[in-house]
Scaffold this motif. Sequence first.
Motif, PDB file in Angstrom:
ATOM      1  N   GLU A   1       0.815  -1.217   0.000  1.00 12.01           N
ATOM      2  CA  GLU A   1       0.000   0.000   0.000  1.00 12.01           C
ATOM      3  C   GLU A   1       0.849   1.268   0.000  1.00 12.01           C
ATOM      4  N   LYS A   2       2.031   1.226   0.618  1.00 11.98           N
ATOM      5  CA  LYS A   2       2.868   2.430   0.658  1.00 11.98           C
ATOM      6  C   LYS A   2       3.389   2.826  -0.725  1.00 11.98           C
ATOM      7  N   TYR A   3       3.283   1.898  -1.691  1.00 12.60           N
ATOM      8  CA  TYR A   3       3.653   2.212  -3.076  1.00 12.60           C
ATOM      9  C   TYR A   3       2.414   2.272  -3.973  1.00 12.60           C
ATOM     10  N   ASP A   4       1.270   2.603  -3.364  1.00 14.53           N
ATOM     11  CA  ASP A   4      -0.009   2.750  -4.063  1.00 14.53           C
ATOM     12  C   ASP A   4      -0.570   1.423  -4.565  1.00 14.53           C
ATOM     13  N   GLY A   5      -0.183   0.337  -3.919  1.00 10.66           N
ATOM     14  CA  GLY A   5      -0.713  -0.966  -4.285  1.00 10.66           C
ATOM     15  C   GLY A   5      -1.843  -1.394  -3.375  1.00 10.66           C
ATOM     16  N   VAL A   6      -2.295  -2.634  -3.572  1.00  9.92           N
ATOM     17  CA  VAL A   6      -3.390  -3.193  -2.775  1.00  9.92           C
ATOM     18  C   VAL A   6      -2.855  -3.844  -1.502  1.00  9.92           C
ATOM     19  N   GLY A   7      -1.621  -4.333  -1.564  1.00 15.33           N
ATOM     20  CA  GLY A   7      -1.040  -4.970  -0.396  1.00 15.33           C
ATOM     21  C   GLY A   7      -1.483  -6.400  -0.198  1.00 15.33           C
ATOM     22  N   ALA A   8      -1.943  -7.051  -1.270  1.00 15.83           N
ATOM     23  CA  ALA A   8      -2.342  -8.458  -1.197  1.00 15.83           C
ATOM     24  C   ALA A   8      -1.098  -9.333  -1.362  1.00 15.83           C
ATOM     25  N   SER A   9      -1.319 -10.636  -1.485  1.00 15.52           N
ATOM     26  CA  SER A   9      -0.207 -11.576  -1.585  1.00 15.52           C
ATOM     27  C   SER A   9      -0.130 -12.173  -2.982  1.00 15.52           C
ATOM     28  N   LEU A  10       0.865 -13.033  -3.177  1.00 21.94           N
ATOM     29  CA  LEU A  10       0.989 -13.719  -4.464  1.00 21.94           C
ATOM     30  C   LEU A  10      -0.124 -14.746  -4.671  1.00 21.94           C
ATOM     31  N   LEU A  11      -0.853 -15.093  -3.632  1.00 25.79           N
ATOM     32  CA  LEU A  11      -2.007 -15.981  -3.810  1.00 25.79           C
ATOM     33  C   LEU A  11      -3.102 -15.276  -4.610  1.00 25.79           C
ATOM     34  N   GLU A  12      -3.256 -13.976  -4.392  1.00 29.59           N
ATOM     35  CA  GLU A  12      -4.232 -13.222  -5.186  1.00 29.59           C
ATOM     36  C   GLU A  12      -3.760 -13.099  -6.635  1.00 29.59           C
ATOM     37  N   VAL A  13      -2.458 -12.911  -6.828  1.00 29.39           N
ATOM     38  CA  VAL A  13      -1.910 -12.918  -8.181  1.00 29.39           C
ATOM     39  C   VAL A  13      -2.165 -14.265  -8.838  1.00 29.39           C
ATOM     40  N   HIS A  14      -2.037 -15.334  -8.069  1.00 26.91           N
ATOM     41  CA  HIS A  14      -2.291 -16.685  -8.578  1.00 26.91           C
ATOM     42  C   HIS A  14      -3.705 -16.796  -9.139  1.00 26.91           C
ATOM     43  N   VAL A  15      -4.668 -16.257  -8.423  1.00 31.31           N
ATOM     44  CA  VAL A  15      -6.066 -16.295  -8.879  1.00 31.31           C
ATOM     45  C   VAL A  15      -6.211 -15.602 -10.232  1.00 31.31           C
ATOM     46  N   VAL A  16      -5.629 -14.405 -10.352  1.00 27.33           N
ATOM     47  CA  VAL A  16      -5.731 -13.659 -11.605  1.00 27.33           C
ATOM     48  C   VAL A  16      -5.040 -14.411 -12.736  1.00 27.33           C
ATOM     49  N   GLN A  17      -3.871 -14.953 -12.466  1.00 27.10           N
ATOM     50  CA  GLN A  17      -3.145 -15.699 -13.485  1.00 27.10           C
ATOM     51  C   GLN A  17      -3.927 -16.924 -13.957  1.00 27.10           C
ATOM     52  N   GLU A  18      -4.576 -17.601 -13.035  1.00 23.00           N
ATOM     53  CA  GLU A  18      -5.425 -18.739 -13.414  1.00 23.00           C
ATOM     54  C   GLU A  18      -6.523 -18.312 -14.382  1.00 23.00           C
ATOM     55  N   GLU A  19      -7.194 -17.231 -14.038  1.00 29.66           N
ATOM     56  CA  GLU A  19      -8.318 -16.791 -14.864  1.00 29.66           C
ATOM     57  C   GLU A  19      -7.852 -16.298 -16.233  1.00 29.66           C
ATOM     58  N   LEU A  20      -6.717 -15.614 -16.279  1.00 30.57           N
ATOM     59  CA  LEU A  20      -6.168 -15.196 -17.574  1.00 30.57           C
ATOM     60  C   LEU A  20      -5.770 -16.418 -18.403  1.00 30.57           C
ATOM     61  N   GLY A  21      -5.252 -17.442 -17.739  1.00 28.89           N
ATOM     62  CA  GLY A  21      -4.898 -18.667 -18.452  1.00 28.89           C
ATOM     63  C   GLY A  21      -6.103 -19.400 -19.002  1.00 28.89           C
ATOM     64  N   ARG A  22      -7.211 -19.372 -18.280  1.00 27.91           N
ATOM     65  CA  ARG A  22      -8.428 -20.045 -18.743  1.00 27.91           C
ATOM     66  C   ARG A  22      -8.881 -19.524 -20.108  1.00 27.91           C
ATOM     67  N   THR A  23      -8.773 -18.221 -20.286  1.00 27.76           N
ATOM     68  CA  THR A  23      -9.266 -17.604 -21.520  1.00 27.76           C
ATOM     69  C   THR A  23      -8.158 -17.307 -22.522  1.00 27.76           C
ATOM     70  N   LEU A  24      -6.907 -17.604 -22.136  1.00 25.48           N
ATOM     71  CA  LEU A  24      -5.733 -17.291 -22.967  1.00 25.48           C
ATOM     72  C   LEU A  24      -5.652 -15.793 -23.255  1.00 25.48           C
ATOM     73  N   THR A  25      -6.111 -14.988 -22.326  1.00 26.09           N
ATOM     74  CA  THR A  25      -6.142 -13.538 -22.530  1.00 26.09           C
ATOM     75  C   THR A  25      -4.723 -12.967 -22.617  1.00 26.09           C
ATOM     76  N   PRO A  26      -4.368 -12.344 -23.730  1.00 26.85           N
ATOM     77  CA  PRO A  26      -3.066 -11.662 -23.793  1.00 26.85           C
ATOM     78  C   PRO A  26      -3.115 -10.424 -22.905  1.00 26.85           C
ATOM     79  N   SER A  27      -2.098 -10.261 -22.062  1.00 25.37           N
ATOM     80  CA  SER A  27      -2.085  -9.095 -21.180  1.00 25.37           C
ATOM     81  C   SER A  27      -0.674  -8.872 -20.666  1.00 25.37           C
ATOM     82  N   PRO A  28      -0.403  -7.677 -20.125  1.00 21.41           N
ATOM     83  CA  PRO A  28       0.906  -7.390 -19.520  1.00 21.41           C
ATOM     84  C   PRO A  28       1.049  -7.912 -18.090  1.00 21.41           C
ATOM     85  N   MET A  29       0.100  -8.681 -17.599  1.00 24.46           N
ATOM     86  CA  MET A  29       0.095  -9.079 -16.193  1.00 24.46           C
ATOM     87  C   MET A  29       1.389  -9.792 -15.796  1.00 24.46           C
ATOM     88  N   LEU A  30       1.760 -10.825 -16.508  1.00 21.80           N
ATOM     89  CA  LEU A  30       2.939 -11.602 -16.132  1.00 21.80           C
ATOM     90  C   LEU A  30       4.219 -10.807 -16.328  1.00 21.80           C
TER      91      LEU A  30
END
Length: 353
Positions: free
Chosen positions: A59-88
């Motif tokens: 949060e001190k760098y304007d982020g959400v302050g979540a963990s890599l487990l939340e990133v894992h969720v997003v990565q899973e969903e992007l993988g399901r649809t093969l969505t091209p994105s800058p996430m990774l």
Amino acid sequence: MSFDNDERADLRASVRDLLSKHSDSRAVRRAITTEHGYDESLWRRLCEQIGVAALAIPEKYDGVGASLLEVHVVQEELGRTLTPSPMLGSAVLAGQTLLLSGDDDACARLLPDIAAGPQAALCWAGPDGWSHFGVTAAGETLSGTAHYVLSGDVADLLLVLTDDGLFEVAARADGVTRRRVPAMDPTRTLSEVSFADVTARRLVSTPDLVERIRAVALIALSAEQVGAASAALEQTVEYAKSRKQFGRAIGSFQALKHRMADMYALVETARSMSYAAALSGTYEDAVIAKVYCSEALQSVAAEAIQLHGGIAITWEHDTQLYFKRAHGSAQLFGQPREYLHQLAQAASPPVRG
């Protein structure tokens, strides 16, 4: 099997809902033909409405302050649809490299932009892969070419890993040349970034930075592979329910039931491996997840091709895209056989003289 708590379940639902509206098969195919290789408006929605780029940024760098487990969720969903994105490439690789470097000044200057969505890229691999650096440093001058760079051709900021530490370079600095290169997987763009005596800014880095960022990269990639494998399985099951031969749905044939059951076992075991790595965060677990999830997705995608029949290898059908993602992602950050060699060496007892 679900590893989600209430917050992660809500996050998954939000991401899946947004992708279902804006990243179906037609949208993905349009996105890969654009100049940047992804849908810029969708990326803005993901960042502004859900905050995906900011998830694992404090949060001190304007982020959400979540963990890599939340990133894992997003990565899973992007993988399901093969969505091209800058996430990774940007949010995960570049963002986590800055955090893991321990350079507070660089984090304060650069992470708020990454959290908001503008892109950064991590330049790392040499021509032979991620076991060697592509760029060398002489003082604060960089020379050489980084290969297989995610978001490299569109990023505004370049972070460069060398055998002499971590450096920061503006993407449009004199001496920097970027070009997109052909890739097996059309849903993921890769670039070469060359440096011809480029003046760079040295950042703080720790001796184990490369191993730590490699672990993060492998875990995030394995999450994406789990999502893709799960979608390929679901599409195959649906096809088997509707496709008829000899007056029966082919999914009713015992031999095909067994094959789909094997696919299911691969997907669920891969999911467990990936989440175990995300929970522990260790390099060893990340390597195991990389090897298993790579091979699981390749096996599931190959079975999906077989069970769909000849139609699955046509451009019009999505199964071939999952097959290409499977083989392309297996090579990303190092081939499974390279990591198997590492695991074998680690498991071997020391030789006593």
